[in-house]
Design a protein around this motif. Structure first.
Motif, mmCIF file in Angstrom:
data_model
loop_
_atom_site.group_PDB
_atom_site.id
_atom_site.type_symbol
_atom_site.label_atom_id
_atom_site.label_comp_id
_atom_site.label_asym_id
_atom_site.label_seq_id
_atom_site.Cartn_x
_atom_site.Cartn_y
_atom_site.Cartn_z
ATOM 1 N N ARG A 185 51.271 34.639 49.798
ATOM 2 C CA ARG A 185 50.249 33.697 49.316
ATOM 3 C C ARG A 185 49.135 33.465 50.330
ATOM 4 N N THR B 183 52.829 40.649 41.317
ATOM 5 C CA THR B 183 52.980 39.469 42.173
ATOM 6 C C THR B 183 53.718 38.352 41.448
ATOM 7 N N LEU B 184 53.297 38.081 40.232
ATOM 8 C CA LEU B 184 53.958 37.028 39.454
ATOM 9 C C LEU B 184 55.433 37.350 39.266
ATOM 10 N N GLN C 208 50.853 30.442 41.600
ATOM 11 C CA GLN C 208 51.435 31.138 40.449
ATOM 12 C C GLN C 208 50.523 31.031 39.236
ATOM 13 N N THR D 110 44.456 35.736 47.487
ATOM 14 C CA THR D 110 44.629 35.778 46.034
ATOM 15 C C THR D 110 44.678 37.228 45.551
ATOM 16 N N VAL D 111 45.041 37.398 44.280
ATOM 17 C CA VAL D 111 45.096 38.738 43.691
ATOM 18 C C VAL D 111 43.713 39.382 43.713
ATOM 19 N N ALA E 200 48.443 41.523 39.552
ATOM 20 C CA ALA E 200 48.797 40.148 39.195
ATOM 21 C C ALA E 200 50.184 40.112 38.567
ATOM 22 N N CYS F 156 44.825 35.257 36.407
ATOM 23 C CA CYS F 156 44.220 36.556 36.721
ATOM 24 C C CYS F 156 44.804 37.632 35.816
ATOM 25 N N THR G 249 47.602 33.275 39.655
ATOM 26 C CA THR G 249 48.002 34.669 39.455
ATOM 27 C C THR G 249 48.153 34.975 37.979
#
Lengths: 107, 281
Positions: free
Chosen positions: B218, B262-263, A59, B221-222, B259, A65, A62
């Motif tokens: 997961r 996803t978050l 998290q 990664t992004v 990102a 990013c 992310t």
């Protein structure tokens, strides 16, 4: 599990991004405090592969990013796309012309 | 004669000047879109907890969605992230950089008025045109790159979800068996409505259901997901050169949106409980 690297590195980069985003009082911002709290809470664990720790790290990576990309995107936008339209004077100047000056204004 | 059949297009009226700058229902169908930029009109951003969840306060005013609903989010971490977005705006509020806020507004307002089944159907439909399943035959370097980079992700998805997906070089795309689609439908049904909005958003950004699931689980990664989504572009960039004002611009925007999505999914579907393990002597 995604290849994330060291959690400390992610944490430091994330805090740096938050500092860029917030400005002067970044240390009091809720985001800064929340991130530090979360990392501290998940630090102590007897398991080598702690699932919650990995989830938190993912998290954090992310979010890092997100902050980084938004900042870079804004910088690129400002540099290349933020200038708006050219004025008629500038357009004429592109090909070496000048707009005529009418004494007393137009019409 | 096309003009005999369709009525002339009506220009949308300019938005009325009000605090939100949201859509007005009375002037016919209007696109659901706030104005691009506004001056920052608040000093402090804070969070408070209300009945429905966490709310954002801009000075003393409570933040509202474009459809004038009270802005409430179920997760505190999400509220903090949204508040940070609002607080990081300098002189002007750039709505196009506030991806989490936009996602929350979409979840709260549901402007496309889709229910859970429709969202899931839209998401799984993408599998038929999934990027990582569409392969080229030439140039051979690109075909090789696709094989090396995309085959592992497809294999991971097939193993993780116990399905058959495969890939195809034909223009019709891969033939996805119905059982595969059903598996994904039932898997996505386990997410709540908010998380599903996020998932569907990520899928439309990456143009791939497989990459999105890989990201949400997961597995990657992004940055990696975005790279795999843009594989052909990256190949062409390496071949012909990079154009910063186009390539990097699109790359950063795609990374930011993915990102954020996803978050958003993770913050809306987690239940954070810290389990304290008993110390054993």
């Amino acid at each position: 599990m995604a290849a994330l690297g060291a959690p400390l590195r992610t944490l430091r980069a994330l805090l740096r991004e938050l500092r860029h985003a917030a400005g002067r009082s970044y240390r009091d911002s809720p985001a800064y405090r929340h991130v530090l709290e979360a990392f501290r809470a998940h630090r102590v664990t007897s398991e080598k592969l702690c699932r919650a720790q990995q989830e938190l790290h993912f998290q954090a990576a992310t979010y890092l990013c997100l902050l980084r990309s938004v900042r870079e995107h804004e910088a690129l936008h400002r540099e290349y796309h933020g200038r708006g339209e050219r004025s008629p004077q500038e357009v004429a100047g592109l090909v070496g012309f000048r707009l005529p000056q009418q004494p007393g204004g137009k019409g | 004669l096309w003009w005999a059949h369709s009525p002339p297009a009506r220009f949308p009226r300019p938005p009325p000047a009000d605090a939100r700058g949201g859509p007005v229902g009375s002037c016919g169908r209007r696109a659901y879109a706030p104005p691009a930029e506004r001056k920052r009109f608040y000093q402090n951003v804070s969070i408070s907890q209300g009945e429905g969840g966490f709310e954002i306060n801009l000075d003393h005013r409570k933040l509202k969605t474009p459809q004038a609903k009270l802005f409430t989010v179920p997760s505190e971490a999400l509220a903090i992230a949204v508040a940070t977005e609002w607080d990081s705006q300098k002189d002007t509020i750039k709505f196009y950089t506030m991806h989490l806020t936009t996602l929350c507004n979409t979840a709260l307002d549901n402007p496309t008025q889709r229910n859970k089944t429709q969202l899931i159907r839209a998401a799984v439909k993408f599998l038929e045109t999934d990027t990582v399943c569409y392969r080229v035959e030439e140039p051979p370097a690109l075909a090789e790159l696709q094989k090396n980079e995309w085959d592992p992700v497809v294999a991971w998805a097939e193993k993780r979800y116990n399905v058959t997906i495969g890939s195809s070089t034909s223009i019709l795309g891969p033939n996805i068996p119905a059982s595969t689609k059903e598996t994904f439908v039932s898997h996505l049904a386990s997410y709540n409505m908010w998380a599903l909005q996020g998932i569907e958003f990520v899928i439309t950004q990456l143009k791939s259901l497989i990459l999105s699931m890989s990201l949400i689980d997961r597995h990657i990664t992004v940055e990696k997901a975005v790279l795999l989504s843009r594989l052909e572009e990256e190949y062409q960039i390496r071949r012909w050169g990079n154009v910063e004002w186009a390539h990097d611009y699109d790359l950063c925007e795609l990374r930011a949106r993915t990102a954020a999505g996803t978050l958003f999914v993770h913050l809306c579907s987690e239940s954070s409980t810290v389990k304290h393990k008993l110390l054993q002597d």
